[in-house]
Motif scaffolding. Sequence first.
Motif, PDB file in Angstrom:
ATOM      1  N   THR A 138     -10.676  -4.710  -2.329  1.00 48.63           N
ATOM      2  CA  THR A 138     -11.669  -5.344  -1.474  1.00 48.63           C
ATOM      3  C   THR A 138     -11.148  -5.465  -0.044  1.00 48.63           C
ATOM      4  O   THR A 138     -10.055  -5.973   0.186  1.00 48.63           O
ATOM      5  CB  THR A 138     -12.014  -6.749  -2.000  1.00 48.63           C
ATOM      6  N   SER A 157      -5.565   4.902   3.349  1.00 53.94           N
ATOM      7  CA  SER A 157      -5.912   5.826   2.270  1.00 53.94           C
ATOM      8  C   SER A 157      -5.097   5.467   1.030  1.00 53.94           C
ATOM      9  O   SER A 157      -4.184   4.644   1.086  1.00 53.94           O
ATOM     10  CB  SER A 157      -5.604   7.265   2.685  1.00 53.94           C
ATOM     11  N   ASN A 212     -10.438  -2.891   1.770  1.00 51.72           N
ATOM     12  CA  ASN A 212      -9.746  -1.647   2.105  1.00 51.72           C
ATOM     13  C   ASN A 212     -10.134  -0.582   1.087  1.00 51.72           C
ATOM     14  O   ASN A 212      -9.383  -0.271   0.164  1.00 51.72           O
ATOM     15  CB  ASN A 212      -8.231  -1.845   2.103  1.00 51.72           C
ATOM     16  N   GLU A 213     -11.324  -0.046   1.252  1.00 51.56           N
ATOM     17  CA  GLU A 213     -11.855   0.895   0.272  1.00 51.56           C
ATOM     18  C   GLU A 213     -11.572   2.338   0.665  1.00 51.56           C
ATOM     19  O   GLU A 213     -12.461   3.189   0.717  1.00 51.56           O
ATOM     20  CB  GLU A 213     -13.368   0.686   0.088  1.00 51.56           C
ATOM     21  N   SER A 236      -7.630   1.277  -3.248  1.00 51.25           N
ATOM     22  CA  SER A 236      -9.018   0.837  -3.273  1.00 51.25           C
ATOM     23  C   SER A 236      -9.064  -0.613  -3.718  1.00 51.25           C
ATOM     24  O   SER A 236      -9.024  -0.925  -4.902  1.00 51.25           O
ATOM     25  CB  SER A 236      -9.848   1.705  -4.228  1.00 51.25           C
ATOM     26  N   THR A 279      -7.788   9.545  -1.729  1.00 54.88           N
ATOM     27  CA  THR A 279      -7.634   9.900  -0.321  1.00 54.88           C
ATOM     28  C   THR A 279      -6.147   9.908   0.062  1.00 54.88           C
ATOM     29  O   THR A 279      -5.346   9.164  -0.502  1.00 54.88           O
ATOM     30  CB  THR A 279      -8.386   8.915   0.590  1.00 54.88           C
ATOM     31  N   TYR A 311       0.803  -1.225   0.000  1.00 54.70           N
ATOM     32  CA  TYR A 311       0.000   0.000   0.000  1.00 54.70           C
ATOM     33  C   TYR A 311       0.839   1.280   0.000  1.00 54.70           C
ATOM     34  O   TYR A 311       0.382   2.332   0.451  1.00 54.70           O
ATOM     35  CB  TYR A 311      -0.939   0.015   1.208  1.00 54.70           C
ATOM     36  N   THR A 360      -8.300   0.974   7.953  1.00 55.43           N
ATOM     37  CA  THR A 360      -8.363   1.311   6.529  1.00 55.43           C
ATOM     38  C   THR A 360      -7.211   2.228   6.125  1.00 55.43           C
ATOM     39  O   THR A 360      -6.925   3.209   6.805  1.00 55.43           O
ATOM     40  CB  THR A 360      -9.696   2.003   6.189  1.00 55.43           C
ATOM     41  N   GLY A 375      -9.791   4.460  -1.081  1.00 55.62           N
ATOM     42  CA  GLY A 375      -9.987   5.247  -2.299  1.00 55.62           C
ATOM     43  C   GLY A 375      -8.699   5.881  -2.778  1.00 55.62           C
ATOM     44  O   GLY A 375      -7.900   6.377  -1.988  1.00 55.62           O
ATOM     45  N   TYR A 376      -8.484   5.855  -4.084  1.00 52.40           N
ATOM     46  CA  TYR A 376      -7.244   6.372  -4.662  1.00 52.40           C
ATOM     47  C   TYR A 376      -7.066   7.867  -4.458  1.00 52.40           C
ATOM     48  O   TYR A 376      -5.935   8.367  -4.491  1.00 52.40           O
ATOM     49  CB  TYR A 376      -7.191   6.036  -6.156  1.00 52.40           C
TER      50      TYR A 376
END
Length: 375
Positions: free
Chosen positions: A195, A190, A197-198, A193, A203, A138, A188, A200-201
């Motif tokens: 499944t 940032s 861990n949504e 995005s 954020t 991530y 979560t 969002g790109y």
Amino acid sequence: MVYLSKIAVAAACLASSVIAHPGEHHDAHAVKREIAARNQLASAAKRSIDSCSNSLKHREVNARSVARRANIAREIREKRNIKSKPKKYRRDLATLEIYEAVDHNETALGYTTATPETTIFSANTSCILSPENTGGPYYVTGESIRKNVTEGQAGVPLYLEVQYLDINTCLPVQDVYVDIWNCNSTGTYSGVSVTGNEGGYDTTFLRGIQVTDSDGVASFETIFPGHYDGRATHTHLLSHDNVTVLANGTIQGGTVSHIGQIFYNEDLRSAVEETYPYNTNTQTIVSNADDTWSVVQAENDYDPFPEYLYLGDDITDGLLAWIQIGINVTADQTTSDDYSVAAVIQADGGHAVVSNSTFGGGNGTAPSNATATTS
């Protein structure tokens, strides 16, 4: 030896592939090889550190660190109007289990104005070495240079100071640009995005970059990380050298000198998890002993846990934490399996990056519309 028993348990648990969180896959045999290789590197670097840790210049660095941490604690307490006494915890630092053992609350009897600041703020962890460790799936490039990364995320305030030292000289490494990222209080991240861990790109919460000063220090205002299935509670750090700072407050180019994670002992994590909104998180809690990469990080030659101070008598008043990280200033981890890029932030928002690795690392390939600039 307790540590060896932990390794044995870890090896047994790695008989099949481990999935730490969505998008992260680890090959069991590769992880075992990494553990052995990193322990050897840690021992060699520890010998180098031992040869310079008593130098006059290094002692002067530590003296400045004491004063700096004391001033930071005072400033934060005054800013937040905290009147109760701060609390410092002391830990034994021999093995993974002993690293985590909180002996006692040194301030249970109460610090006074006569208590020497060296008593409170001189701890620099067991030694100044943190071997490489997977960056996970991530990591996002193009984040902004900023000290406060909270963006309104609820949680226990954490002022985190990381100090980078050259393992060969024990002296500070300045002008290192340090990326930080961790999940929020409910697990979560940032910037990605997938499944489970949504975030969002588009954020960017709990992500940012700071440059080390003349004492090798980069500091962040963040929150204590939450937990998620498959991993112990941790914070990611990645350091860049020889970068170009762009006009929009981001960085470009350079080399990656260190990739690592810091962990938090179980007593501290448990105290945080009792507070809101951490206590609403229904994901499984994983202990440090059961975390694959925590085992990689903790050996007799290094300590993955920062020192920390309760800024008041309640944990919700916030924490001050600090750790020294020894790095090889000539290293470049850009082509390492530990280095993986999941996404990039650009002027028009976040974009996924295609990774070519299944071992929690590998070089990412930017989308065709990717540029070096971000918002």
